[in-house]
Design an enzyme around this catalytic site. Sequence first.
Site, PDB file in Angstrom:
ATOM      1  N   CYS A  73       1.517   1.662  -4.695  1.00  0.00           N
ATOM      2  CA  CYS A  73       0.466   0.646  -4.713  1.00  0.00           C
ATOM      3  C   CYS A  73      -0.877   1.362  -4.557  1.00  0.00           C
ATOM      4  O   CYS A  73      -1.089   2.067  -3.558  1.00  0.00           O
ATOM      5  CB  CYS A  73       0.709  -0.300  -3.540  1.00  0.00           C
ATOM      6  SG  CYS A  73      -0.559  -1.542  -3.290  1.00  0.00           S
ATOM      7  N   CYS A 183      -3.641  -0.257 -10.972  1.00  0.00           N
ATOM      8  CA  CYS A 183      -2.803  -1.129 -10.138  1.00  0.00           C
ATOM      9  C   CYS A 183      -1.403  -1.054 -10.719  1.00  0.00           C
ATOM     10  O   CYS A 183      -1.236  -1.139 -11.950  1.00  0.00           O
ATOM     11  CB  CYS A 183      -3.330  -2.565 -10.197  1.00  0.00           C
ATOM     12  SG  CYS A 183      -2.246  -3.785  -9.414  1.00  0.00           S
TER      13      CYS A 183
HETATM   14  N1  DGL Z   1       0.409  -3.018  -7.013  1.00  0.00           N
HETATM   15  C1  DGL Z   1      -0.765  -3.106  -6.184  1.00  0.00           C
HETATM   16  C2  DGL Z   1      -1.736  -1.974  -6.559  1.00  0.00           C
HETATM   17  O1  DGL Z   1      -1.317  -1.016  -7.172  1.00  0.00           O
HETATM   18  C3  DGL Z   1      -1.293  -4.502  -6.263  1.00  0.00           C
HETATM   19  C4  DGL Z   1      -2.287  -4.803  -5.242  1.00  0.00           C
HETATM   20  C5  DGL Z   1      -2.335  -6.208  -4.813  1.00  0.00           C
HETATM   21  O2  DGL Z   1      -1.338  -6.707  -4.279  1.00  0.00           O
HETATM   22  O3  DGL Z   1      -3.413  -6.775  -4.945  1.00  0.00           O
HETATM   23  O4  DGL Z   1      -2.893  -1.979  -6.237  1.00  0.00           O
END
Ligand code: DGL
Length: 262
Positions: A73, A183
């Site tokens: 993430c 993301c």
């Molecule tokens: N997969 C997360 C990232 O890479 C998502 C972030 C979120 O939950 O806003 O930033």
Amino acid sequence: MNAYPIGIFDSGVGGTSIWKEIQHLLPYESTIYLADSKNAPYGEKSQEDILKLSIKNTELLLAQNCKLIVVACNTATTNAIAYLRRTYNVPFIGIEPAIKPAALNSTAKKVGVLATKGTLTSSLFHSTMQNHAKDITIIEQQGKGLVELIEAGLLHTDATRNLLESYVRPMLNEGIDYLVLGCTHYPYLIPLLHEILPEGIKIIDSGEAVAKQTQKVLGEGLLLSASETIGRHQFFTNTDANLLERFVSSVTKEKTVRFLDF
Ligand code: DGL
């Protein structure tokens, strides 16, 4: 210790895009994946809250004897990985928007970065930009609402396409030739991006690089699995196991996907 699993966490289903790359490169490793979908999106939370959630996920994975943790993430990496590395005695692999390769290869000298608010406002993102993108223009765009749509499983709807296009169009008007996906949820939008982006605009995501870094760090720590059988994969979500199952079902049969109240 090398027989222990790799731990992976994300705010939801997005980090499965990273898990797929790891499983592909390191088929003999077992993994435990946590999808903290109940608390998605992380990107709109304060740094303090992102840190608390990252600690909760890390401690759960360490309680399962994970030998290395992949913070799958960007938002949790940019806001919490420095603390996690200082605090826990296992290697951590993080993911950040891949500005460096885009900056090196952009002929327009204009690169778009689509990421969450939490990532774009982090000090780690700003120092990466200072270090690797001094002579190019970075056009930042927050992807507000996209994570929610992906968490709802709405990957190919008009609503998702329209929101995505509204974020990408201004960057195209500025003349970018590279779009960095900052993301781990966004690789699931690549089919829509192929419809929206004109030919010649390159998409960069860092999944493969994260898998290679995981392999390197495991090797250096003598932590690579010595097993000659395919790894086992356990997935836990604190919301809908059917949704998570849909994101990983095509990849391997050696897996379980379960609800866990964490
Ligand atoms: N997969 C997360 C990232 O890479 C998502 C972030 C979120 O939950 O806003 O930033």
